[in-house]
Scaffold this motif. Structure first.
Motif, mmCIF file in Angstrom:
data_model
loop_
_atom_site.group_PDB
_atom_site.id
_atom_site.type_symbol
_atom_site.label_atom_id
_atom_site.label_comp_id
_atom_site.label_asym_id
_atom_site.label_seq_id
_atom_site.Cartn_x
_atom_site.Cartn_y
_atom_site.Cartn_z
ATOM 1 N N ASP A 167 -6.139 36.433 6.356
ATOM 2 C CA ASP A 167 -6.116 36.909 4.795
ATOM 3 C C ASP A 167 -6.742 38.127 4.597
ATOM 4 O OD1 ASP A 167 -4.930 34.278 4.467
ATOM 5 O OD2 ASP A 167 -6.683 33.271 4.331
ATOM 6 N N TYR A 168 -7.730 38.321 5.172
ATOM 7 C CA TYR A 168 -8.662 39.629 4.944
ATOM 8 C C TYR A 168 -8.013 40.826 5.433
ATOM 9 C CZ TYR A 168 -11.971 42.831 3.702
ATOM 10 O OH TYR A 168 -12.802 44.148 3.362
ATOM 11 N N PHE A 169 -7.327 40.450 6.783
ATOM 12 C CA PHE A 169 -6.836 41.583 7.482
ATOM 13 C C PHE A 169 -5.348 42.066 6.630
ATOM 14 C CE2 PHE A 169 -3.478 43.467 10.687
ATOM 15 C CZ PHE A 169 -4.427 44.261 11.264
ATOM 16 N N THR A 170 -4.540 40.895 6.270
ATOM 17 C CA THR A 170 -3.470 41.379 5.471
ATOM 18 C C THR A 170 -3.711 41.943 4.352
ATOM 19 O OG1 THR A 170 -3.470 38.939 4.680
ATOM 20 C CG2 THR A 170 -2.135 39.838 6.596
ATOM 21 N N ALA A 171 -4.923 41.794 3.344
ATOM 22 C CA ALA A 171 -5.060 42.320 2.426
ATOM 23 C C ALA A 171 -5.456 43.880 2.509
ATOM 24 C CB ALA A 171 -6.119 41.534 1.593
ATOM 25 N N ALA A 172 -6.341 43.941 3.597
ATOM 26 C CA ALA A 172 -7.018 45.224 3.797
ATOM 27 C C ALA A 172 -5.845 46.194 4.319
ATOM 28 C CB ALA A 172 -8.084 45.312 4.735
ATOM 29 N N ILE A 173 -4.952 45.836 5.155
ATOM 30 C CA ILE A 173 -4.095 46.631 5.959
ATOM 31 C C ILE A 173 -2.653 46.639 5.185
ATOM 32 C CG2 ILE A 173 -2.722 46.790 8.260
ATOM 33 C CD1 ILE A 173 -5.957 47.586 8.099
ATOM 34 N N VAL A 174 -2.009 45.458 4.831
ATOM 35 C CA VAL A 174 -0.799 45.559 4.349
ATOM 36 C C VAL A 174 -0.755 45.794 2.771
ATOM 37 C CG1 VAL A 174 1.464 44.161 4.124
ATOM 38 C CG2 VAL A 174 0.059 43.961 6.170
ATOM 39 N N GLY A 175 -1.970 45.253 2.104
ATOM 40 C CA GLY A 175 -1.979 45.532 0.715
ATOM 41 C C GLY A 175 -1.848 44.267 -0.077
ATOM 42 N N GLU A 176 -1.331 43.111 0.684
ATOM 43 C CA GLU A 176 -1.477 41.816 -0.157
ATOM 44 C C GLU A 176 -1.812 40.599 0.885
ATOM 45 O OE1 GLU A 176 2.446 39.037 -1.872
ATOM 46 O OE2 GLU A 176 2.650 41.179 -1.295
ATOM 47 N N GLU A 177 -2.701 39.866 0.321
ATOM 48 C CA GLU A 177 -3.054 38.822 1.190
ATOM 49 C C GLU A 177 -2.051 37.865 1.493
ATOM 50 O OE1 GLU A 177 -5.649 34.968 0.280
ATOM 51 O OE2 GLU A 177 -6.727 36.943 -0.186
ATOM 52 N N HIS A 178 -1.843 37.417 2.955
ATOM 53 C CA HIS A 178 -0.930 36.599 3.469
ATOM 54 C C HIS A 178 0.277 36.903 3.478
ATOM 55 C CE1 HIS A 178 -0.295 32.186 4.552
ATOM 56 N NE2 HIS A 178 -1.742 32.402 4.808
ATOM 57 N N SER A 179 0.348 38.424 3.772
ATOM 58 C CA SER A 179 1.731 39.023 3.758
ATOM 59 C C SER A 179 1.773 39.734 5.079
ATOM 60 C CB SER A 179 1.815 39.840 2.474
ATOM 61 O OG SER A 179 3.086 40.712 2.928
ATOM 62 N N SER A 180 2.575 39.407 6.039
ATOM 63 C CA SER A 180 2.722 39.982 7.324
ATOM 64 C C SER A 180 3.936 39.698 8.075
ATOM 65 C CB SER A 180 1.601 39.700 8.130
ATOM 66 O OG SER A 180 1.702 38.505 8.966
ATOM 67 N N SER A 314 -9.454 37.680 -1.809
ATOM 68 C CA SER A 314 -9.940 38.715 -0.740
ATOM 69 C C SER A 314 -9.960 39.885 -1.715
ATOM 70 C CB SER A 314 -9.154 38.697 0.274
ATOM 71 O OG SER A 314 -9.268 37.538 1.145
ATOM 72 N N GLU A 315 -11.086 40.747 -1.399
ATOM 73 C CA GLU A 315 -11.376 41.825 -2.058
ATOM 74 C C GLU A 315 -11.849 42.972 -0.820
ATOM 75 O OE1 GLU A 315 -13.983 42.308 -5.318
ATOM 76 O OE2 GLU A 315 -13.327 40.529 -6.365
ATOM 77 N N VAL A 316 -11.365 44.133 -0.933
ATOM 78 C CA VAL A 316 -11.717 45.274 0.064
ATOM 79 C C VAL A 316 -12.832 45.929 -0.284
ATOM 80 C CG1 VAL A 316 -10.701 46.914 1.447
ATOM 81 C CG2 VAL A 316 -9.185 45.043 0.787
ATOM 82 N N GLY A 317 -13.801 46.241 0.387
ATOM 83 C CA GLY A 317 -14.961 46.916 0.378
ATOM 84 C C GLY A 317 -15.661 46.584 -0.742
ATOM 85 N N VAL A 318 -16.160 45.290 -0.750
ATOM 86 C CA VAL A 318 -17.084 44.735 -1.880
ATOM 87 C C VAL A 318 -18.466 45.056 -1.623
ATOM 88 C CG1 VAL A 318 -15.447 42.979 -2.379
ATOM 89 C CG2 VAL A 318 -17.173 42.569 -0.716
ATOM 90 N N ASP A 319 -19.035 45.242 -2.717
ATOM 91 C CA ASP A 319 -20.546 45.200 -2.783
ATOM 92 C C ASP A 319 -21.304 43.877 -3.012
ATOM 93 O OD1 ASP A 319 -23.154 45.354 -3.886
ATOM 94 O OD2 ASP A 319 -23.218 47.374 -4.465
#
Length: 330
Positions: A167-180, A314-319
């Motif tokens: 989930d995180y990889f697809t959100a960070a790389i593809v731009g949409e969670e669970h999309s690949s 999922s959020e990318v680059g969170v504090d």
């Protein structure tokens, strides 16, 4: 005499069984990425409370762990992504209130076989080109990833779709969670992925940092460039200082509020997770320990019994401190 001995043996066996049954048990399950932390903490805590409290650790993946947790079957579940809205609704339906507690930072590692001598780095754009849904059946050769790469088959390995890592990889790389794309070798068991890449010169894979650090003799990490930056290799240092982006993420434990309030041994174990001296355990198994501010904020959530999640997904680059201070929803 024999009868007395036999009776004594039966009685002793019965007492042993009763004593074993009387040991309080904390039930933990969830993410394969978080599993090394869960296992190390359980062992250390068990050694300190031998004969009184034990901790059992399952390995169902983030999604599988939430299914059990939201049915009230476990006290704590490890997660390599935040709880999803659908999982939150399932917890609510079953009356399972929870505390969302970060436990470490992780750097999702992109890896190739050590015999791969053509990849010195990849960009996020190149990874998206490889992993987006449109790539299925289309991007099948290394030569299609970048001009100058060899005419070799591109064999992909990655976390299974029930995994928070996926989930995180697809959100960070593809731009949409669970999309690949779906035509890759997938597994919730990171060791399967390690061996897949280690045995295939043409492989490209991804999984948590700990599994790369355990297998540096079998794998080669790929430095990643994001938004035109210099390529950065995954490591504890680059994850800890936020330099390795967008693939640095927090890892979580979700603790059942009722378990904490009704079972003092669950509360004791949950507090144990955030003791400063246990940061070394997190580091030993390949992850980045939480800083003092994050630990303090997590302990505040625990002390205040602050129920709910700070996320919608999922959020990318969170504090992480910022998320702990957000108003939670449940």
């Amino acid at each position: 005499m024999k009868k007395h001995l036999m009776f004594g043996a039966v009685l002793a066996g019965s007492l042993v069984a009763q004593n074993a049954a009387a040991v309080d048990t904390v039930q933990v399950d969830g993410s394969s990425t978080v599993f090394p932390i869960s296992e190390a903490m359980a062992e250390e805590f068990g050694n300190a409370n031998r004969g009184e409290i034990r901790v059992t650790v399952g390995l169902s993946g983030t999604g599988g762990g939430f299914k059990k947790f939201c049915r009230g079957e476990t006290d704590i579940t490890g997660a390599s992504r935040p709880i999803r809205p659908g999982e939150l609704e399932e917890c609510k339906k079953n009356g399972v209130e929870f505390l969302e507690l970060p436990v470490a930072m992780d750097a999702l590692s992109v890896v190739v076989n050590p015999q791969n001598d053509w990849v010195d780095h990849l960009t996020v754009e190149e990874l998206k080109k490889v992993w987006e849904p449109e790539a299925q059946g289309e991007i099948t050769n290394w030569s299609q990833v970048r001009d100058g790469f060899p005419d070799r088959p591109l064999n992909l390995f990655g976390a299974g779709t029930d995994s928070g890592t996926y989930d995180y990889f697809t959100a960070a790389i593809v731009g949409e969670e669970h999309s690949s794309r779906g035509d890759f070798t997938a597994s919730e068991d990171d060791n399967v992925l390690v061996m897949g890449v280690a045995n295939d010169q043409n492989a490209l894979g991804f999984f948590g940092l700990a599994y790369y650090l355990e297998n540096t003799d079998k794998l080669k990490a790929v430095p990643i460039s994001w938004k035109g930056s210099e390529p950065v290799e995954p490591s504890k240092q680059t994850a800890g200082d936020g330099e390795y982006q967008p693939l640095t993420r927090p890892l979580y434990f979700y603790a059942n509020k009722a378990s904490i309030e009704e079972k003092d041994y669950v509360e004791k174990f949950t507090e144990f997770l955030f003791q400063e001296e246990n940061a070394e355990l997190v580091s030993e198994v390949g992850y980045v320990p939480l800083g003092a501010k994050v630990r303090e904020a997590a302990l505040r959530v625990l002390a205040d019994r602050e129920v709910g999640t700070a996320y919608e997904g999922s959020e990318v680059g969170v504090d992480v401190v910022e998320t702990l201070n957000r108003k939670k929803h449940y």
